[in-house]
Design an enzyme around this catalytic site. Sequence first.
Site, short mmCIF file in Angstrom:
data_model
loop_
_atom_site.label_atom_id
_atom_site.label_comp_id
_atom_site.label_asym_id
_atom_site.label_seq_id
_atom_site.Cartn_x
_atom_site.Cartn_y
_atom_site.Cartn_z
N SER A 1 1.69 1.01 -21.23
CA SER A 1 0.30 0.73 -21.56
C SER A 1 -0.53 1.99 -21.79
O SER A 1 -1.61 1.93 -22.35
CB SER A 1 -0.37 -0.12 -20.46
N LYS A 33 -4.90 3.29 -15.70
CA LYS A 33 -5.71 2.97 -16.89
C LYS A 33 -6.86 3.97 -16.99
O LYS A 33 -7.19 4.66 -16.04
CB LYS A 33 -6.31 1.56 -16.79
#
Length: 171
Positions: A92, A129
């Site tokens: 990701s 993230k």
Amino acid sequence: MPPGGKRVGAGRPKDSGKFGSETKAIRVPINEVESVLHYVQNKFYRLPLFQHTVSAGYPSPAEDDTEVTLDLNELLIKRPAATFFLKVSGSSMIDAGIHDKDILIVDRSIAPANGKIVIASVNGELTVKRLRCIGKKVQLVAENPSYPPIDITEEMDLRFWGVVTSVIHAV
């Protein structure tokens, strides 16, 4: 003369030990002796650092100029007591240069801030993230268009573990 203390002529001659310099006795916790010995025996992990840069464009002549040494601990770990490592699983964050199986260096003492790459626990699950704060809206954003942002709501249990300061990956 009472036992103990400094005695004239006692001990090994100055600069004659295996380290080539004076030594000093220190107290080390028993569980850390092996790591301290390993650190010392490996010359404190200092490796040659060439003073010339390497071109990522057109080749340039290289010179043998190793004026300094580099300790990766000094370079990558600013606050050892607040630093830990994590291994990445997934893709990701690929567009941020973070790949599957990379090692992240994370500093717990850095406050999470807009734009920083963070390690967060969302409802008990860890994720890496980029933190995005726009007004009162908080998101954890992937750096891969295949993954949607995570919108943080008041019902979620969000805990920050730290801010990513470096990434180690093989090429």
